[in-house]
Write a protein that holds these residues in place. Structure first.
Motif, PDB file in Angstrom:
ATOM      1  N   ALA A   1       0.814  -1.198   0.000  1.00  0.00           N
ATOM      2  CA  ALA A   1       0.000   0.000   0.000  1.00  0.00           C
ATOM      3  C   ALA A   1       0.858   1.262   0.000  1.00  0.00           C
ATOM      4  O   ALA A   1       0.420   2.281  -0.519  1.00  0.00           O
ATOM      5  N   ILE A   2       2.062   1.204   0.563  1.00  0.00           N
ATOM      6  CA  ILE A   2       2.903   2.408   0.597  1.00  0.00           C
ATOM      7  C   ILE A   2       3.943   2.401  -0.511  1.00  0.00           C
ATOM      8  O   ILE A   2       4.688   3.362  -0.659  1.00  0.00           O
ATOM      9  N   GLY A   3       4.007   1.343  -1.290  1.00  0.00           N
ATOM     10  CA  GLY A   3       4.925   1.292  -2.426  1.00  0.00           C
ATOM     11  C   GLY A   3       6.365   0.979  -2.069  1.00  0.00           C
ATOM     12  O   GLY A   3       7.265   1.331  -2.818  1.00  0.00           O
ATOM     13  N   ALA A   4       6.588   0.335  -0.949  1.00  0.00           N
ATOM     14  CA  ALA A   4       7.942  -0.036  -0.542  1.00  0.00           C
ATOM     15  C   ALA A   4       7.898  -1.342   0.231  1.00  0.00           C
ATOM     16  O   ALA A   4       6.852  -1.712   0.767  1.00  0.00           O
ATOM     17  N   MET A   5       9.034  -1.991   0.264  1.00  0.00           N
ATOM     18  CA  MET A   5       9.146  -3.250   0.998  1.00  0.00           C
ATOM     19  C   MET A   5      10.393  -3.207   1.875  1.00  0.00           C
ATOM     20  O   MET A   5      11.314  -2.433   1.617  1.00  0.00           O
ATOM     21  N   LYS A   6      10.423  -4.051   2.895  1.00  0.00           N
ATOM     22  CA  LYS A   6      11.625  -4.189   3.705  1.00  0.00           C
ATOM     23  C   LYS A   6      12.741  -4.700   2.813  1.00  0.00           C
ATOM     24  O   LYS A   6      12.477  -5.530   1.957  1.00  0.00           O
ATOM     25  N   PRO A   7      13.937  -4.220   2.922  1.00  0.00           N
ATOM     26  CA  PRO A   7      14.516  -3.316   3.906  1.00  0.00           C
ATOM     27  C   PRO A   7      14.625  -1.859   3.462  1.00  0.00           C
ATOM     28  O   PRO A   7      15.498  -1.130   3.943  1.00  0.00           O
ATOM     29  N   GLU A   8      13.775  -1.386   2.556  1.00  0.00           N
ATOM     30  CA  GLU A   8      13.834   0.013   2.120  1.00  0.00           C
ATOM     31  C   GLU A   8      13.504   0.938   3.297  1.00  0.00           C
ATOM     32  O   GLU A   8      12.456   0.772   3.933  1.00  0.00           O
ATOM     33  N   PRO A   9      14.362   1.915   3.591  1.00  0.00           N
ATOM     34  CA  PRO A   9      14.116   2.818   4.718  1.00  0.00           C
ATOM     35  C   PRO A   9      12.744   3.502   4.655  1.00  0.00           C
ATOM     36  O   PRO A   9      12.113   3.700   5.690  1.00  0.00           O
ATOM     37  N   PHE A  10      12.267   3.815   3.453  1.00  0.00           N
ATOM     38  CA  PHE A  10      10.971   4.478   3.328  1.00  0.00           C
ATOM     39  C   PHE A  10       9.854   3.630   3.934  1.00  0.00           C
ATOM     40  O   PHE A  10       8.913   4.164   4.531  1.00  0.00           O
ATOM     41  N   MET A  11       9.946   2.312   3.805  1.00  0.00           N
ATOM     42  CA  MET A  11       8.899   1.437   4.341  1.00  0.00           C
ATOM     43  C   MET A  11       8.775   1.597   5.849  1.00  0.00           C
ATOM     44  O   MET A  11       7.684   1.722   6.387  1.00  0.00           O
ATOM     45  N   TYR A  12       9.903   1.644   6.542  1.00  0.00           N
ATOM     46  CA  TYR A  12       9.882   1.779   7.998  1.00  0.00           C
ATOM     47  C   TYR A  12       9.368   3.164   8.406  1.00  0.00           C
ATOM     48  O   TYR A  12       8.539   3.287   9.304  1.00  0.00           O
ATOM     49  N   ARG A  13       9.876   4.201   7.716  1.00  0.00           N
ATOM     50  CA  ARG A  13       9.443   5.573   8.049  1.00  0.00           C
ATOM     51  C   ARG A  13       7.948   5.757   7.796  1.00  0.00           C
ATOM     52  O   ARG A  13       7.236   6.323   8.615  1.00  0.00           O
ATOM     53  N   ALA A  14       7.483   5.290   6.635  1.00  0.00           N
ATOM     54  CA  ALA A  14       6.071   5.448   6.295  1.00  0.00           C
ATOM     55  C   ALA A  14       5.178   4.664   7.248  1.00  0.00           C
ATOM     56  O   ALA A  14       4.113   5.147   7.648  1.00  0.00           O
ATOM     57  N   SER A  15       5.593   3.486   7.629  1.00  0.00           N
ATOM     58  CA  SER A  15       4.806   2.686   8.577  1.00  0.00           C
ATOM     59  C   SER A  15       4.685   3.401   9.918  1.00  0.00           C
ATOM     60  O   SER A  15       3.605   3.446  10.512  1.00  0.00           O
ATOM     61  N   CYS A  16       5.787   3.965  10.386  1.00  0.00           N
ATOM     62  CA  CYS A  16       5.750   4.712  11.648  1.00  0.00           C
ATOM     63  C   CYS A  16       4.865   5.944  11.533  1.00  0.00           C
ATOM     64  O   CYS A  16       4.107   6.259  12.451  1.00  0.00           O
ATOM     65  N   GLU A  17       4.962   6.626  10.406  1.00  0.00           N
ATOM     66  CA  GLU A  17       4.126   7.809  10.202  1.00  0.00           C
ATOM     67  C   GLU A  17       2.643   7.437  10.215  1.00  0.00           C
ATOM     68  O   GLU A  17       1.821   8.139  10.809  1.00  0.00           O
ATOM     69  N   LEU A  18       2.296   6.322   9.595  1.00  0.00           N
ATOM     70  CA  LEU A  18       0.900   5.888   9.546  1.00  0.00           C
ATOM     71  C   LEU A  18       0.322   5.608  10.933  1.00  0.00           C
ATOM     72  O   LEU A  18      -0.867   5.809  11.162  1.00  0.00           O
ATOM     73  N   ILE A  19       1.156   5.142  11.858  1.00  0.00           N
ATOM     74  CA  ILE A  19       0.647   4.856  13.205  1.00  0.00           C
ATOM     75  C   ILE A  19       0.964   5.976  14.195  1.00  0.00           C
ATOM     76  O   ILE A  19       0.688   5.855  15.389  1.00  0.00           O
ATOM     77  N   GLY A  20       1.571   7.056  13.685  1.00  0.00           N
ATOM     78  CA  GLY A  20       1.857   8.201  14.549  1.00  0.00           C
ATOM     79  C   GLY A  20       3.024   7.996  15.487  1.00  0.00           C
ATOM     80  O   GLY A  20       3.087   8.615  16.548  1.00  0.00           O
ATOM     81  N   ALA A  21       3.955   7.126  15.111  1.00  0.00           N
ATOM     82  CA  ALA A  21       5.112   6.833  15.967  1.00  0.00           C
ATOM     83  C   ALA A  21       6.282   7.734  15.604  1.00  0.00           C
ATOM     84  O   ALA A  21       6.557   7.976  14.433  1.00  0.00           O
ATOM     85  N   ASP A  22       6.986   8.213  16.608  1.00  0.00           N
ATOM     86  CA  ASP A  22       8.132   9.095  16.434  1.00  0.00           C
ATOM     87  C   ASP A  22       9.419   8.291  16.576  1.00  0.00           C
ATOM     88  O   ASP A  22       9.647   7.662  17.609  1.00  0.00           O
ATOM     89  N   THR A  23      10.265   8.313  15.558  1.00  0.00           N
ATOM     90  CA  THR A  23      11.534   7.583  15.602  1.00  0.00           C
ATOM     91  C   THR A  23      12.727   8.521  15.766  1.00  0.00           C
ATOM     92  O   THR A  23      13.863   8.107  15.588  1.00  0.00           O
ATOM     93  N   SER A  24      12.481   9.760  16.142  1.00  0.00           N
ATOM     94  CA  SER A  24      13.573  10.735  16.192  1.00  0.00           C
ATOM     95  C   SER A  24      14.518  10.537  17.374  1.00  0.00           C
ATOM     96  O   SER A  24      15.649  10.972  17.328  1.00  0.00           O
ATOM     97  N   ASP A  25      14.072   9.899  18.445  1.00  0.00           N
ATOM     98  CA  ASP A  25      14.931   9.707  19.607  1.00  0.00           C
ATOM     99  C   ASP A  25      15.081   8.225  19.907  1.00  0.00           C
ATOM    100  O   ASP A  25      14.312   7.633  20.657  1.00  0.00           O
ATOM    101  N   TYR A  26      16.099   7.621  19.314  1.00  0.00           N
ATOM    102  CA  TYR A  26      16.341   6.181  19.417  1.00  0.00           C
ATOM    103  C   TYR A  26      16.545   5.721  20.859  1.00  0.00           C
ATOM    104  O   TYR A  26      16.222   4.605  21.208  1.00  0.00           O
ATOM    105  N   PHE A  27      17.053   6.591  21.702  1.00  0.00           N
ATOM    106  CA  PHE A  27      17.388   6.189  23.065  1.00  0.00           C
ATOM    107  C   PHE A  27      16.342   6.581  24.103  1.00  0.00           C
ATOM    108  O   PHE A  27      16.549   6.394  25.285  1.00  0.00           O
TER     109      PHE A  27
END
Length: 83
Positions: A1-27
């Motif tokens: 649905a988002i036009g990307a598959m693992k391990p493309e970085p866009f897939m992870y970013r778009a998935s997080c954006e869709l669920i409202g998750a923030d990945t800016s602070d890894y720690f």
């Protein structure tokens, strides 16, 4: 649905954006975590975009042996009991 598959970085970013998750602070305690049975696609690649990736290794060895073990880790981490 988002036009990307693992391990493309866009897939992870778009998935997080869709669920409202923030990945800016890894720690932070509120970091995004995921688990899967591909060490590259579910563990290493997500780390490149700020997701804590974990390996599900049901055969033993490195990684979590079950989803229950992973869930226990996530709960302990969110309550400050694990690092």
């Amino acid at each position: 649905a988002i036009g990307a598959m693992k391990p493309e970085p866009f897939m992870y970013r778009a998935s997080c954006e869709l669920i409202g998750a923030d990945t800016s602070d890894y720690f932070s305690r509120d970091q995004v975590m995921m688990i899967g049975d591909s060490i590259q696609r579910d563990c290493y690649a997500p780390r490149e975009v700020g997701i804590r990736g974990f390996f599900l290794n049901r055969r033993g060895g490195e990684g979590f042996k079950s989803l229950t073990d992973f869930a226990d880790h996530v709960l302990a981490t969110s309550s400050g009991l694990a690092s």
